[in-house]
Design a protein around this motif. Structure first.
Motif, PDB file in Angstrom:
ATOM      1  N   GLU A 215      -8.303  10.364   0.733  1.00  0.00           N
ATOM      2  CA  GLU A 215      -9.490   8.814   0.067  1.00  0.00           C
ATOM      3  C   GLU A 215      -9.915   7.882   1.718  1.00  0.00           C
ATOM      4  N   ASP A 216      -9.468   8.511   2.935  1.00  0.00           N
ATOM      5  CA  ASP A 216     -10.267   8.192   4.034  1.00  0.00           C
ATOM      6  C   ASP A 216     -11.576   8.078   4.209  1.00  0.00           C
ATOM      7  N   ASP A 217     -11.687   9.956   4.045  1.00  0.00           N
ATOM      8  CA  ASP A 217     -13.098  10.308   4.053  1.00  0.00           C
ATOM      9  C   ASP A 217     -13.912  10.241   3.479  1.00  0.00           C
ATOM     10  N   PHE A 218     -13.060   9.587   2.067  1.00  0.00           N
ATOM     11  CA  PHE A 218     -14.669   9.314   0.645  1.00  0.00           C
ATOM     12  C   PHE A 218     -15.897   8.304   1.294  1.00  0.00           C
ATOM     13  N   GLU A 219     -16.769   8.792   1.528  1.00  0.00           N
ATOM     14  CA  GLU A 219     -17.689   8.329   1.739  1.00  0.00           C
ATOM     15  C   GLU A 219     -18.491   6.964   0.678  1.00  0.00           C
TER      16      GLU A 219
ATOM     17  N   GLU B 144     -19.106   2.896 -14.102  1.00  0.00           N
ATOM     18  CA  GLU B 144     -20.403   2.264 -13.996  1.00  0.00           C
ATOM     19  C   GLU B 144     -20.283   2.231 -12.579  1.00  0.00           C
ATOM     20  N   VAL B 145     -19.767   2.592 -11.855  1.00  0.00           N
ATOM     21  CA  VAL B 145     -19.714   1.382 -10.487  1.00  0.00           C
ATOM     22  C   VAL B 145     -19.479   2.147  -8.970  1.00  0.00           C
ATOM     23  N   GLN B 146     -21.254   1.894  -8.494  1.00  0.00           N
ATOM     24  CA  GLN B 146     -21.020   2.847  -7.378  1.00  0.00           C
ATOM     25  C   GLN B 146     -20.227   2.503  -5.716  1.00  0.00           C
ATOM     26  N   PHE B 147     -19.657   2.721  -5.510  1.00  0.00           N
ATOM     27  CA  PHE B 147     -18.958   2.362  -4.065  1.00  0.00           C
ATOM     28  C   PHE B 147     -19.035   2.743  -2.842  1.00  0.00           C
ATOM     29  N   LYS B 148     -18.679   1.518  -1.560  1.00  0.00           N
ATOM     30  CA  LYS B 148     -19.105   2.670   0.181  1.00  0.00           C
ATOM     31  C   LYS B 148     -17.484   3.104   0.675  1.00  0.00           C
ATOM     32  N   ASN B 149     -16.920   3.850   1.468  1.00  0.00           N
ATOM     33  CA  ASN B 149     -16.069   3.708   1.441  1.00  0.00           C
ATOM     34  C   ASN B 149     -16.629   3.061   3.216  1.00  0.00           C
ATOM     35  N   VAL B 150     -16.142   1.873   3.770  1.00  0.00           N
ATOM     36  CA  VAL B 150     -16.119   1.022   5.091  1.00  0.00           C
ATOM     37  C   VAL B 150     -14.309   1.090   5.939  1.00  0.00           C
ATOM     38  N   LYS B 151     -13.949   1.405   5.879  1.00  0.00           N
ATOM     39  CA  LYS B 151     -12.663   1.885   6.420  1.00  0.00           C
ATOM     40  C   LYS B 151     -11.474   2.078   6.251  1.00  0.00           C
ATOM     41  N   PRO B 152     -10.218   3.287   6.436  1.00  0.00           N
ATOM     42  CA  PRO B 152      -8.913   3.281   6.214  1.00  0.00           C
ATOM     43  C   PRO B 152      -8.307   1.568   6.704  1.00  0.00           C
TER      44      PRO B 152
ATOM     45  N   PHE C 234      -2.687   2.893   5.793  1.00  0.00           N
ATOM     46  CA  PHE C 234      -3.129   3.669   4.547  1.00  0.00           C
ATOM     47  C   PHE C 234      -3.483   3.476   3.514  1.00  0.00           C
ATOM     48  N   GLY C 235      -4.615   3.944   2.703  1.00  0.00           N
ATOM     49  CA  GLY C 235      -5.728   3.524   2.030  1.00  0.00           C
ATOM     50  C   GLY C 235      -6.244   3.541   2.426  1.00  0.00           C
ATOM     51  N   THR C 236      -7.815   3.032   1.726  1.00  0.00           N
ATOM     52  CA  THR C 236      -8.865   2.902   2.296  1.00  0.00           C
ATOM     53  C   THR C 236      -9.704   1.347   2.073  1.00  0.00           C
ATOM     54  N   ASN C 237     -10.721   0.619   2.803  1.00  0.00           N
ATOM     55  CA  ASN C 237     -10.741  -0.566   1.911  1.00  0.00           C
ATOM     56  C   ASN C 237     -12.036   0.113   1.761  1.00  0.00           C
ATOM     57  N   ILE C 238     -13.101  -0.513   0.617  1.00  0.00           N
ATOM     58  CA  ILE C 238     -13.751  -0.264  -0.064  1.00  0.00           C
ATOM     59  C   ILE C 238     -14.910  -1.398  -0.670  1.00  0.00           C
ATOM     60  N   VAL C 239     -15.996  -1.575  -0.474  1.00  0.00           N
ATOM     61  CA  VAL C 239     -16.846  -2.366  -1.550  1.00  0.00           C
ATOM     62  C   VAL C 239     -17.649  -1.749  -2.641  1.00  0.00           C
ATOM     63  N   GLY C 240     -17.809  -2.310  -3.152  1.00  0.00           N
ATOM     64  CA  GLY C 240     -18.907  -2.289  -5.154  1.00  0.00           C
ATOM     65  C   GLY C 240     -20.066  -2.009  -5.001  1.00  0.00           C
ATOM     66  N   LEU C 241     -20.694  -1.490  -4.931  1.00  0.00           N
ATOM     67  CA  LEU C 241     -22.590  -1.841  -4.510  1.00  0.00           C
ATOM     68  C   LEU C 241     -23.309  -2.281  -6.237  1.00  0.00           C
ATOM     69  N   ASN C 242     -22.486  -2.067  -7.006  1.00  0.00           N
ATOM     70  CA  ASN C 242     -23.112  -2.856  -8.087  1.00  0.00           C
ATOM     71  C   ASN C 242     -22.022  -3.707  -9.016  1.00  0.00           C
ATOM     72  N   PRO C 243     -22.406  -4.408 -10.113  1.00  0.00           N
ATOM     73  CA  PRO C 243     -21.009  -4.813 -11.255  1.00  0.00           C
ATOM     74  C   PRO C 243     -20.869  -3.957 -12.139  1.00  0.00           C
ATOM     75  N   GLY C 244     -19.678  -3.817 -12.967  1.00  0.00           N
ATOM     76  CA  GLY C 244     -20.363  -3.191 -13.886  1.00  0.00           C
ATOM     77  C   GLY C 244     -18.359  -2.410 -14.094  1.00  0.00           C
ATOM     78  N   ILE C 245     -18.078  -1.922 -14.866  1.00  0.00           N
ATOM     79  CA  ILE C 245     -16.505  -1.617 -15.427  1.00  0.00           C
ATOM     80  C   ILE C 245     -15.835  -0.369 -15.080  1.00  0.00           C
ATOM     81  N   ILE C 246     -14.865  -0.014 -14.549  1.00  0.00           N
ATOM     82  CA  ILE C 246     -14.405   1.050 -14.690  1.00  0.00           C
ATOM     83  C   ILE C 246     -12.001   1.485 -14.725  1.00  0.00           C
ATOM     84  N   GLN C 247     -12.190   2.510 -15.198  1.00  0.00           N
ATOM     85  CA  GLN C 247     -10.606   2.797 -16.606  1.00  0.00           C
ATOM     86  C   GLN C 247     -10.202   3.669 -15.659  1.00  0.00           C
TER      87      GLN C 247
END
Length: 264
Positions: A190-194, A200-208, A244-257
């Motif tokens: 997951e560290d390498d997810f970009e 409904e949500v686009q995410f961007k990985n910031v850093k582990p 351990f784990g990675t910090n991400i940000v959401g690029l738009n609002p929406g539901i995930i399940q």
């Protein structure tokens, strides 16, 4: 990536450093999931408090229903409305980030003070932008709530499996307080997810995510031990930061399940 990655678990933590809530779905906002770390406790000097200094905080369990949050501690309960707050703005900080907050109400602050054992107040962040965090890596600035630094934390299942293989006493993912747990094929991939999409949500990985002593607090007992940080530091220490784990940000609002695929 050709492998299939599926959301296995979703968590929110309404009050910073208190126990979390497992969810089947959640609404993603810029500052994090709806109702995730929108509240926190301040001491009498308006400094935020966490499990790092007060492990007992892990023993306060929130639930959300009908527009109210109910907190259970041992055999005691207290509830307050999600929407309520007093009118006087309070200036504080979350680590180095300036934050503007409002006390929920005096009765709730007294309840927490009585059960934690010293004067404190429960406060709420109201407006998007009342706390901003600048990424040390990207130098971008994000609107966040009361998470340590970033709106979302994502972990992979194989990362925990790999760690548990090395531990005598197995642990659960709750030690790491993720928002999103994804089934993975390899430890720490997951560290390498970009950029990726979930629901409904686009995410961007910031850093582990660099971890602290708080992961040694057993959330079931509130007892601080030497693990898993001791073992984790032997193979995940990068530039004096145990990851351990990675910090991400959401690029738009929406539901995930739970059950949603991670789409790259």
């Amino acid at each position: 990536m050709s492998a299939v990655y599926i959301v296995e678990e979703i968590y929110i933590y309404p009050i910073k450093s208190l126990a979390g809530i497992s969810c089947q779905k959640a609404f993603a906002e810029e500052m994090g999931f709806e109702n995730d770390r929108r509240w926190m406790l301040l001491d009498s000097d308006n400094q935020h408090i966490t499990q790092r200094e007060y492990p007992i905080m892990s023993q306060f369990y929130p639930q959300i229903s009908d527009g109210k949050i109910t907190i259970t501690f041992q055999d005691q309960k207290h509830e307050f409305s999600i929407s309520e707050h007093l009118n006087d703005q309070i200036y504080t900080k979350v680590w180095e980030d300036k934050s503007f907050v409002f006390e929920v109400n005096k009765a709730t602050s007294k309840w927490f003070s009585d059960h934690i054992g010293f004067e404190c107040k429960l406060v709420k962040i109201i407006n998007n932008g009342d706390r901003k965090h600048e990424s040390s890596r990207s130098k971008e600035t994000y609107n966040v709530s009361f998470a340590d630094a970033y709106p979302y934390l994502l972990t992979g299942t194989k990362s925990l499996d790999f760690l548990n293989e090395k531990l005598e006493e197995k642990i659960t993912i709750k030690r790491f307080r993720p928002n999103i747990v994804v089934s993975t094929q390899k430890a720490h991939e997951e560290d390498d997810f970009e950029h990726f999409k979930i629901g409904e949500v686009q995410f961007k990985n910031v850093k582990p995510c660099g971890r602290c002593i708080m992961v040694n607090n057993d959330p079931q007992s509130g007892i601080v031990k030497k693990e898993p940080l001791k073992t984790l530091s032997k193979y995940r220490n990068f530039n004096n930061s145990v990851l351990f784990g990675t910090n991400i940000v959401g690029l738009n609002p929406g539901i995930i399940q739970v059950g949603d695929a991670v789409v790259f």
